[in-house]
Write a protein that holds these residues in place. Structure first.
Motif, PDB file in Angstrom:
ATOM      1  N   PRO A 149      10.709  -0.989  -5.068  1.00 16.94           N
ATOM      2  CA  PRO A 149      10.681  -0.519  -3.678  1.00 16.94           C
ATOM      3  C   PRO A 149      10.005  -1.471  -2.710  1.00 16.94           C
ATOM      4  N   PHE A 150       8.966  -2.200  -3.158  1.00 17.87           N
ATOM      5  CA  PHE A 150       8.218  -3.019  -2.199  1.00 17.87           C
ATOM      6  C   PHE A 150       8.969  -4.289  -1.822  1.00 17.87           C
ATOM      7  N   LEU A 203       1.249   0.749  -8.491  1.00 13.37           N
ATOM      8  CA  LEU A 203       1.970   0.927  -7.231  1.00 13.37           C
ATOM      9  C   LEU A 203       3.311   1.616  -7.452  1.00 13.37           C
ATOM     10  N   ARG A 204       4.039   1.162  -8.426  1.00 12.00           N
ATOM     11  CA  ARG A 204       5.356   1.763  -8.689  1.00 12.00           C
ATOM     12  C   ARG A 204       5.223   3.228  -9.084  1.00 12.00           C
ATOM     13  N   VAL A 261       0.838  -1.196   0.000  1.00  9.49           N
ATOM     14  CA  VAL A 261       0.000   0.000   0.000  1.00  9.49           C
ATOM     15  C   VAL A 261       0.876   1.250   0.000  1.00  9.49           C
ATOM     16  N   VAL A 262       0.390   2.299  -0.664  1.00  8.22           N
ATOM     17  CA  VAL A 262       1.015   3.618  -0.667  1.00  8.22           C
ATOM     18  C   VAL A 262       0.012   4.603  -0.066  1.00  8.22           C
ATOM     19  N   VAL A 263       0.466   5.392   0.925  1.00 10.45           N
ATOM     20  CA  VAL A 263      -0.409   6.348   1.622  1.00 10.45           C
ATOM     21  C   VAL A 263       0.262   7.712   1.644  1.00 10.45           C
ATOM     22  N   ARG A 264      -0.555   8.736   1.439  1.00  5.66           N
ATOM     23  CA  ARG A 264      -0.051  10.108   1.593  1.00  5.66           C
ATOM     24  C   ARG A 264      -1.177  11.000   2.086  1.00  5.66           C
ATOM     25  N   MET A 315       5.988   9.717  -5.000  1.00  2.97           N
ATOM     26  CA  MET A 315       6.348  10.083  -3.632  1.00  2.97           C
ATOM     27  C   MET A 315       7.852  10.280  -3.473  1.00  2.97           C
ATOM     28  N   GLY A 316       8.587  10.233  -4.590  1.00  7.67           N
ATOM     29  CA  GLY A 316      10.024  10.466  -4.558  1.00  7.67           C
ATOM     30  C   GLY A 316      10.879   9.223  -4.579  1.00  7.67           C
ATOM     31  N   VAL A 317      10.243   8.043  -4.536  1.00  3.59           N
ATOM     32  CA  VAL A 317      11.008   6.798  -4.484  1.00  3.59           C
ATOM     33  C   VAL A 317      11.703   6.553  -5.814  1.00  3.59           C
TER      34      VAL A 317
END
Length: 565
Positions: free
Chosen positions: A534-535, A520-521, A486-489, A527-529
């Motif tokens: 990343p996961f 997701l990517r 999951v990605v949250v902001r 988000m700057g990744v």
């Protein structure tokens, strides 16, 4: 069996037409490296004739294509493909992988013996020959909370299953070298079979001691010098190129025709997005050849060496008497797969449709005793000289850094200027409410949170972020959806991939998983990744058997000393 042998003999010597003939191919000879025009005769699931012409009840026109033996992935975790064994079968077999040796270590750490039951039942129904090495370290260490525990008696109960090869990667190195009774019980129980290794950076006398325990393979070599010592001491080194761990470029300078009996290939962890973009073992072969490896050495490693290393004497070459696992290539150096024959059957949609699919297990395995709050994730104390995990892109090894971090009101804070985020591991098996807290450098994350219920090896929830509130929301959301990424902001879930099967695998087709990973990517990148994967990089932060600094639900661990810091 006598009638089967009689049929094979008759078809092989041309007295009877073969069940299947692949006509007009160029066979890539793994002895000499020559391309030899021939037919290939098949009786049932066995090759019975080569270097000749044959008549067959069914004929496949090879059209001058190149025939090579089916590829063998020597070490992987199907769970890390994020799909069930049946979708893994459908995703990977068309890339020429006719045999895969899996370690259900991830699911076993969540569920215990039911993971073996599920994987073995699935392996009996897949089109590819899916073999199982029994997970040797559940839990991997006592320094984390696992969902289950397996001792030697649990493993012995499955030892004689026809789909079982032996004991999977023995990652408890201190247990082996210090003579831990539980470790010795497992090693003794499988002393007459195959035992996989897991020995990152191990050299010298410690390596000798480790090998003396009966361990014969290793997929954790990351430098040519390390790999050379291991093959000189009798190990088969499995050259790994996965979604996170990428060792191919470092190791292939050692892979020659002379050394090819001592090297095989594996993916370990590779997801459907990488498979769609690059391929599977076909990618490893292609890339190795691009890096200067002779095709004969690359294709030997992908088949014959792999078969010999794991005792699969019935495959690895296109010769009479071997299993009819054959890959037809349009281009040898590019490893361009056009057709695959698995156990004498042409791989197509109809073959997959004929499988019996069994229901997944481990649903609703993500269990938090209570919702996590932002306050639960705060870190009190001094920011001076804080231990920080340093990511190394393309490696699961981390650096042990000590950095000065900002403080406010007695709390230590992440520092975006230094690319340092907070990382927490939240126990999710319902046994306790442990939370390990620390810091990590290298994600590039800005004002957001990423979370995963895939957290090697005990698979607690791992969350990284710069906002405690977003991190808490991400953790709680994973429980709601049964696990996943999951990605949250700013209090909003921006993207997710649901993995409800033990919190590790999707119950959806691999195509949907691939598409969800793209979303997701993209969200993580926004988000700057900057990390390519990343996961899965996040999922390896809680792995306390890989140097140098890691984190579990019990805290941060110096892997060199196996002590909490």
């Amino acid at each position: 069996m006598q009638n089967t042998i009689r049929r094979r003999v008759a078809q092989g010597q041309g007295d009877d037409p073969a069940d299947l003939v692949i006509r007009n191919v160029r066979l890539f000879d793994l002895v000499t490296g020559e391309l030899v025009p021939t037919d290939i005769a098949i009786c049932g699931d066995r090759i019975v004739g080569t270097y000749d012409s044959y008549e067959g009840k069914t004929v496949i026109d090879g059209r001058g294509r190149i025939a090579v033996p089916g590829f063998i992935d020597t070490h992987l975790h199907v769970e890390s493909s994020l799909v069930t064994p049946f979708e893994f079968d459908r995703c990977v077999l068309p890339h020429g992988v006719t045999t895969a040796i899996c370690d259900p270590h991830e699911m076993a750490n969540v569920l215990g013996r039911p993971a073996f039951d599920y994987f073995l039942a699935a392996a009996e129904r897949t089109v590819m020959d899916l073999r199982v090495n029994l997970s040797s370290c559940v839990p991997a260490t006592p320094m984390e909370t696992s969902g289950a525990t397996l001792d030697a008696a649990d493993l012995v109960a499955y030892r004689d299953h026809p789909k079982v090869i032996g004991l999977a990667e023995f990652m408890n190195i201190p247990g082996v070298l210090n003579g831990n009774d539980g470790c010795l019980d497992k090693l003794a129980a499988f002393a007459d079979g195959h035992i996989d290794g897991h020995a990152p950076l191990m050299r010298g006398r410690k390596l000798n001691g480790y090998l003396a325990a009966g361990i014969s393979t290793d997929h954790e070599a990351t430098t040519a010098e390390e790999a050379l010592e291991k093959i000189r001491k009798g190990m088969t080194v499995l050259i790994r190129e996965g979604s996170v761990c990428k060792d191919l470029a470092a190791l292939v300078p050692l892979l020659t025709v002379a050394t090819s009996p001592f090297f095989a290939f594996c993916t370990d962890d590779r997801n459907p997005l990488e498979i769609a973009h690059e391929g599977h073992l076909d990618f490893l072969i292609r890339r190795a050849i691009e890096l200067g490896v002779e095709p004969l050495a690359a294709y030997r490693a992908a088949s014959l060496t792999a078969a010999n290393a794991f005792g699969l004497r019935d495959r690895g070459q296109i010769v009479p008497g071997k299993r009819a696992d054959i890959v037809l290539l349009d281009d040898l150096e590019k490893c361009q797969v056009s057709d695959v024959i698995s156990a004498g059957r042409l791989v197509d949609d109809a073959l997959f449709a004929g499988r019996e699919i069994i229901a997944p297990v481990g649903l609703e395995s993500v269990k938090l005793p209570r919702p996590v709050t932002a306050d639960d994730l705060r870190i009190a104390g001094s920011g001076i000289g804080r231990p920080v995990m340093g990511l190394i892109p393309g490696q699961i090894i981390t650096e042990y850094l000590q950095l000065d971090l900002p403080e406010k009101d007695g709390l230590v804070l992440p520092d975006e200027a230094q690319d340092v985020a907070k990382v927490c591991v939240v126990a999710r098996h319902g046994h306790n409410d442990n939370i390990g807290r620390g810091f990590v450098k290298g994600f590039g994350l800005r004002n957001a949170a990423l979370a995963s219920s895939v957290g090697h090896d005990s698979h607690n929830i791992c969350v990284v972020g710069t906002s405690d509130a977003d991190m808490a929301l991400a953790v709680n959301h994973l429980e709601e959806i049964g696990g996943g990424f999951v990605v949250v902001r700013d209090g909003t879930v921006l993207a997710e991939l649901r993995l409800p099967v033990a919190g590790l695998m999707s119950d959806a087709p691999y195509e949907k998983v691939r598409d969800d990973l793209i979303v997701l990517r993209r969200a993580a990148k926004d988000m700057g990744v900057s990390l390519e994967e990343p996961f899965l990089q996040l999922a390896f932060l809680p792995l306390p058997v890989i140097p140098h600094l890691k984190i579990t639900d019990l805290g941060m661990i110096d892997v060199r000393t196996m002590e909490f810091v």
